[in-house]
Motif scaffolding. Structure first.
Motif, PDB file in Angstrom:
ATOM      1  N   ASP A 172       0.740  -1.296   0.010  1.00 34.13           N
ATOM      2  CA  ASP A 172       0.235  -0.071   0.089  1.00 34.13           C
ATOM      3  C   ASP A 172       0.856   1.373   0.080  1.00 34.13           C
ATOM      4  O   ASP A 172       0.178   2.228  -0.057  1.00 34.13           O
ATOM      5  CB  ASP A 172      -0.793  -0.056   1.134  1.00 34.13           C
ATOM      6  CG  ASP A 172      -0.308  -0.020   2.531  1.00 34.13           C
ATOM      7  OD1 ASP A 172       0.607  -1.095   2.604  1.00 34.13           O
ATOM      8  OD2 ASP A 172      -0.561   0.731   3.407  1.00 34.13           O
ATOM      9  N   THR A 173       2.207   1.167  -0.063  1.00 34.10           N
ATOM     10  CA  THR A 173       3.139   2.441  -0.065  1.00 34.10           C
ATOM     11  C   THR A 173       2.873   2.627  -1.588  1.00 34.10           C
ATOM     12  O   THR A 173       3.226   2.045  -2.587  1.00 34.10           O
ATOM     13  CB  THR A 173       4.443   2.021   0.243  1.00 34.10           C
ATOM     14  OG1 THR A 173       4.482   1.708   1.677  1.00 34.10           O
ATOM     15  CG2 THR A 173       5.540   3.041   0.148  1.00 34.10           C
ATOM     16  N   GLY A 174       2.852   4.289  -1.659  1.00 35.84           N
ATOM     17  CA  GLY A 174       3.116   4.664  -2.992  1.00 35.84           C
ATOM     18  C   GLY A 174       1.668   4.563  -3.945  1.00 35.84           C
ATOM     19  O   GLY A 174       1.803   4.711  -5.438  1.00 35.84           O
ATOM     20  N   ILE A 175       0.473   4.242  -3.144  1.00 35.87           N
ATOM     21  CA  ILE A 175      -0.571   3.845  -3.839  1.00 35.87           C
ATOM     22  C   ILE A 175      -1.286   5.120  -4.662  1.00 35.87           C
ATOM     23  O   ILE A 175      -1.725   5.155  -5.612  1.00 35.87           O
ATOM     24  CB  ILE A 175      -1.795   3.398  -3.134  1.00 35.87           C
ATOM     25  CG1 ILE A 175      -2.113   4.757  -1.954  1.00 35.87           C
ATOM     26  CG2 ILE A 175      -1.366   2.120  -2.498  1.00 35.87           C
ATOM     27  CD1 ILE A 175      -3.356   4.294  -0.985  1.00 35.87           C
ATOM     28  N   GLN A 176      -0.829   6.425  -4.466  1.00 34.65           N
ATOM     29  CA  GLN A 176      -0.977   7.623  -4.883  1.00 34.65           C
ATOM     30  C   GLN A 176      -0.420   7.793  -6.456  1.00 34.65           C
ATOM     31  O   GLN A 176      -0.836   8.321  -7.399  1.00 34.65           O
ATOM     32  CB  GLN A 176      -0.535   8.855  -4.152  1.00 34.65           C
ATOM     33  CG  GLN A 176       0.790   9.200  -4.012  1.00 34.65           C
ATOM     34  CD  GLN A 176       1.289   8.408  -2.937  1.00 34.65           C
ATOM     35  OE1 GLN A 176       1.217   7.383  -2.450  1.00 34.65           O
ATOM     36  NE2 GLN A 176       2.543   9.256  -2.474  1.00 34.65           N
ATOM     37  N   PHE A 177       0.640   6.800  -6.469  1.00 33.51           N
ATOM     38  CA  PHE A 177       1.421   6.886  -7.920  1.00 33.51           C
ATOM     39  C   PHE A 177       0.658   6.010  -8.759  1.00 33.51           C
ATOM     40  O   PHE A 177       1.045   5.570 -10.155  1.00 33.51           O
ATOM     41  CB  PHE A 177       2.810   6.527  -7.701  1.00 33.51           C
ATOM     42  CG  PHE A 177       3.598   7.548  -6.972  1.00 33.51           C
ATOM     43  CD1 PHE A 177       3.212   8.772  -7.202  1.00 33.51           C
ATOM     44  CD2 PHE A 177       4.208   6.777  -5.666  1.00 33.51           C
ATOM     45  CE1 PHE A 177       4.062   9.816  -6.156  1.00 33.51           C
ATOM     46  CE2 PHE A 177       5.015   7.791  -4.801  1.00 33.51           C
ATOM     47  CZ  PHE A 177       4.834   9.028  -5.145  1.00 33.51           C
TER      48      PHE A 177
ATOM     49  N   TYR B 157       3.020   5.921   5.715  1.00 31.30           N
ATOM     50  CA  TYR B 157       2.944   6.442   7.389  1.00 31.30           C
ATOM     51  C   TYR B 157       2.657   7.895   7.479  1.00 31.30           C
ATOM     52  O   TYR B 157       1.716   8.177   8.351  1.00 31.30           O
ATOM     53  CB  TYR B 157       3.969   6.030   8.033  1.00 31.30           C
ATOM     54  CG  TYR B 157       3.612   5.639   9.580  1.00 31.30           C
ATOM     55  CD1 TYR B 157       2.824   4.594  10.074  1.00 31.30           C
ATOM     56  CD2 TYR B 157       4.012   6.755  10.572  1.00 31.30           C
ATOM     57  CE1 TYR B 157       2.672   4.609  11.573  1.00 31.30           C
ATOM     58  CE2 TYR B 157       3.591   6.909  11.896  1.00 31.30           C
ATOM     59  CZ  TYR B 157       2.798   5.692  12.375  1.00 31.30           C
ATOM     60  OH  TYR B 157       2.639   5.690  13.594  1.00 31.30           O
ATOM     61  N   TYR B 158       3.410   8.765   6.958  1.00 28.61           N
ATOM     62  CA  TYR B 158       3.350  10.160   7.052  1.00 28.61           C
ATOM     63  C   TYR B 158       2.884  11.029   5.759  1.00 28.61           C
ATOM     64  O   TYR B 158       2.884  12.043   5.897  1.00 28.61           O
ATOM     65  CB  TYR B 158       4.697  10.829   7.257  1.00 28.61           C
ATOM     66  CG  TYR B 158       5.322  10.364   8.703  1.00 28.61           C
ATOM     67  CD1 TYR B 158       4.661  10.649   9.914  1.00 28.61           C
ATOM     68  CD2 TYR B 158       6.421   9.415   8.843  1.00 28.61           C
ATOM     69  CE1 TYR B 158       5.125  10.448  10.976  1.00 28.61           C
ATOM     70  CE2 TYR B 158       6.891   9.110  10.233  1.00 28.61           C
ATOM     71  CZ  TYR B 158       6.316   9.673  11.464  1.00 28.61           C
ATOM     72  OH  TYR B 158       6.535   9.149  12.473  1.00 28.61           O
ATOM     73  N   LEU B 159       2.352  10.194   5.016  1.00 29.29           N
ATOM     74  CA  LEU B 159       1.707  10.846   3.578  1.00 29.29           C
ATOM     75  C   LEU B 159       1.005  11.944   3.897  1.00 29.29           C
ATOM     76  O   LEU B 159       0.757  13.166   3.449  1.00 29.29           O
ATOM     77  CB  LEU B 159       1.193   9.795   2.714  1.00 29.29           C
ATOM     78  CG  LEU B 159       0.638  10.252   1.446  1.00 29.29           C
ATOM     79  CD1 LEU B 159       1.866  11.036   0.558  1.00 29.29           C
ATOM     80  CD2 LEU B 159       0.026   9.266   0.607  1.00 29.29           C
TER      81      LEU B 159
ATOM     82  N   ALA C 194      -3.998   5.848   7.263  1.00 30.20           N
ATOM     83  CA  ALA C 194      -4.391   4.501   7.449  1.00 30.20           C
ATOM     84  C   ALA C 194      -3.540   3.560   8.365  1.00 30.20           C
ATOM     85  O   ALA C 194      -3.827   3.165   9.533  1.00 30.20           O
ATOM     86  CB  ALA C 194      -4.975   3.595   6.617  1.00 30.20           C
ATOM     87  N   ARG C 195      -2.341   3.775   8.178  1.00 27.88           N
ATOM     88  CA  ARG C 195      -1.408   2.980   8.911  1.00 27.88           C
ATOM     89  C   ARG C 195      -0.831   3.571  10.038  1.00 27.88           C
ATOM     90  O   ARG C 195      -0.660   2.867  11.218  1.00 27.88           O
ATOM     91  CB  ARG C 195       0.144   2.858   7.773  1.00 27.88           C
ATOM     92  CG  ARG C 195      -0.168   2.002   6.865  1.00 27.88           C
ATOM     93  CD  ARG C 195      -0.262   0.656   7.351  1.00 27.88           C
ATOM     94  NE  ARG C 195       0.017  -0.558   6.140  1.00 27.88           N
ATOM     95  CZ  ARG C 195      -0.260  -1.641   6.223  1.00 27.88           C
ATOM     96  NH1 ARG C 195      -0.532  -2.250   7.285  1.00 27.88           N
ATOM     97  NH2 ARG C 195      -0.212  -2.575   4.942  1.00 27.88           N
ATOM     98  N   SER C 196      -0.808   4.838  10.154  1.00 27.83           N
ATOM     99  CA  SER C 196      -0.548   5.473  11.465  1.00 27.83           C
ATOM    100  C   SER C 196      -1.708   5.506  12.337  1.00 27.83           C
ATOM    101  O   SER C 196      -1.583   5.284  13.797  1.00 27.83           O
ATOM    102  CB  SER C 196      -0.273   6.915  11.290  1.00 27.83           C
ATOM    103  OG  SER C 196      -1.520   7.757  10.652  1.00 27.83           O
TER     104      SER C 196
ATOM    105  N   GLU D 296       5.616   0.447  16.670  1.00 33.25           N
ATOM    106  CA  GLU D 296       4.997  -0.781  16.236  1.00 33.25           C
ATOM    107  C   GLU D 296       5.100  -0.940  14.786  1.00 33.25           C
ATOM    108  O   GLU D 296       5.277  -1.929  14.007  1.00 33.25           O
ATOM    109  CB  GLU D 296       3.602  -0.986  16.597  1.00 33.25           C
ATOM    110  CG  GLU D 296       3.249  -0.930  17.946  1.00 33.25           C
ATOM    111  CD  GLU D 296       1.550  -0.662  18.349  1.00 33.25           C
ATOM    112  OE1 GLU D 296       1.283  -0.891  19.449  1.00 33.25           O
ATOM    113  OE2 GLU D 296       0.959   0.099  17.615  1.00 33.25           O
ATOM    114  N   TYR D 297       5.022   0.094  13.899  1.00 30.69           N
ATOM    115  CA  TYR D 297       5.001   0.065  12.612  1.00 30.69           C
ATOM    116  C   TYR D 297       6.487  -0.256  11.988  1.00 30.69           C
ATOM    117  O   TYR D 297       6.442  -1.053  11.104  1.00 30.69           O
ATOM    118  CB  TYR D 297       4.819   1.656  12.175  1.00 30.69           C
ATOM    119  CG  TYR D 297       4.687   1.733  10.427  1.00 30.69           C
ATOM    120  CD1 TYR D 297       3.690   1.005   9.976  1.00 30.69           C
ATOM    121  CD2 TYR D 297       5.624   2.448   9.882  1.00 30.69           C
ATOM    122  CE1 TYR D 297       3.559   1.028   8.284  1.00 30.69           C
ATOM    123  CE2 TYR D 297       5.398   2.636   8.391  1.00 30.69           C
ATOM    124  CZ  TYR D 297       4.519   1.944   7.664  1.00 30.69           C
ATOM    125  OH  TYR D 297       4.602   2.109   6.494  1.00 30.69           O
ATOM    126  N   VAL D 298       7.427   0.265  12.637  1.00 28.12           N
ATOM    127  CA  VAL D 298       8.914  -0.181  12.311  1.00 28.12           C
ATOM    128  C   VAL D 298       9.241  -1.493  12.206  1.00 28.12           C
ATOM    129  O   VAL D 298       9.671  -1.993  11.266  1.00 28.12           O
ATOM    130  CB  VAL D 298       9.873   0.867  13.128  1.00 28.12           C
ATOM    131  CG1 VAL D 298      11.256   0.304  12.723  1.00 28.12           C
ATOM    132  CG2 VAL D 298       9.865   2.206  12.742  1.00 28.12           C
TER     133      VAL D 298
END
Length: 369
Positions: free
Chosen positions: A122-127, A178-180, A185-187, A194-196
């Motif tokens: 789900d990282t970079g879904i905006q691309f 996470y910081y987008l 959602a992830r934060s 926990e995320y790391v």
């Protein structure tokens, strides 16, 4: 000691010196295949073939490339894989999606990287349309099938086993996930603490798959100093200080990555995965830019707004006249000169930068195997 350029036979003689004294040696051997996976820091043009907003195919990208034209690299010139190939005396790899990657050129290796991707799907879904990491690994398997048709099963297995691999992931899982946006959602799902480890555990699966596909020497870069790039300064900094929360993310991620790689190597019983501390490499420039011949580590060469950190690098952006004086080319990516200094540490850096060994030592060790 001064840098020495030696051939394979010389490596046999100096290997003991390398290990005992840390001599600076580059072993220029008959080329090994080179494979590259990851994000925009190492993408050399795959996204040119995709319908995506994560592209670097317009000027002034490529202004200092030999052709002086944009190539899809997020750089004013060469990127890290290009410079590694140059230092080793190897032909540079082509993007996997390039129609020129066929026939004998398959022996050189391939670059599977795609700007915008991360460890997580789900990282970079905006691309929208980018080559996510498991698709990159699928392409690696497909590449091997194509190579078998050319040189046979046994030779393909040998070529992959003796290859060098570079993988660069992780930064986008913070900046473009996470910081987008606030309350992403992830934060909401994870605290940073926990995320790391969640990202690290997913990265471990990626590396295990890469190993199962035959990679046996893999340089794994950590994240850079995420809070110190001009894009983050423009949004979060008042007086040029690095963004604290993003720096904390990098400070948590990188040691856990090194620990995970060490544990993987222990399980395998060999030093397959090599950790490159790119955060420290960058922090050297950021802390003392003048010491390395830069005039600034805060302002991007190409961009707009505070620190030239807003928006994209485009033909209407501010553009510095001398890219060699800037640590950052655009709001997120190092200049070619900064990339060259990073590669010098990959090649010859101490354990502060490369664990458990640098690339020169890897090449010397493998030459006697």
């Amino acid at each position: 000691m001064a840098k020495k350029i030696v051939n394979i036979s010389s490596c046999f003689v100096v290997i003991g010196i390398i290990l005992a004294l840390g001599d600076l040696v580059t072993c220029r051997e008959e080329r090994r295949a080179f494979f590259v996976f990851g994000d925009s820091l190492v993408d050399n043009g795959n996204n040119n073939y995709l319908i995506t907003t994560a592209r670097a195919d317009a000027p002034p990208y490529g202004i200092d490339f030999p052709s002086h034209r944009p190539t899809g690299r997020f750089s004013n010139g060469l990127n890290i894989p290009d410079i590694i190939s140059e230092e080793m005396g190897w032909e540079p790899t082509l993007p996997y999606l390039s129609p020129e990657l066929r026939g004998p050129r398959l022996r050189v290796g391939a670059n599977f990287a795609s700007a915008g991707v991360g460890v997580l799907n789900d990282t970079g879904i905006q691309f929208v349309n980018i080559i996510r990491i498991y698709q990159q690994l699928h392409y690696f398997a497909e590449y091997q099938q194509r190579l078998r048709a050319l040189i046979g099963e046994e030779e393909t297995e040998r070529l992959v086993k003796e290859s060098l691999t570079l993988i660069t992931l992780g930064g986008n899982d913070f900046v473009n996930n996470y910081y987008l946006v606030p309350y992403s959602a992830r934060s909401r799902q994870f605290s940073l603490e926990e995320y790391v480890p969640f990202v690290i555990s997913e990265y471990e699966k990626v590396l295990q798959k890469l190993y199962s596909l035959g990679a046996r020497r893999v340089i794994v870069t950590g994240t850079g100093p995420l809070g110190c790039v001009p894009a983050e300064l423009a949004q979060h900094s008042r007086n040029g200080e690095c963004a604290e929360e993003l720096q904390k993310a990098a400070e948590l991620f990188n040691p856990q990555l090194v620990r995970m790689l060490r544990e993987l190597n222990d399980e395998i019983g060999n030093d397959v995965f090599i950790a490159a501390n790119t955060k420290q490499m960058h922090m050297d420039f950021i802390s003392e830019p003048q010491r390395f011949g830069f005039i600034t580590s805060k302002i991007a060469c190409c961009g707009q707004g505070p620190y030239n950190g807003l928006g994209l690098c485009t033909p209407i952006s501010n553009l510095c006249p001398n890219r060699n004086l800037y640590v950052f080319w655009d709001p997120f990516h190092p200049s070619e000169r900064a990339n060259r200094l990073i590669v010098q540490q990959i090649l010859r850096g101490s354990e502060k930068y490369m664990q458990p060994m640098n690339l020169s030592t890897i090449m010397a060790l493998d030459s006697r195997a």
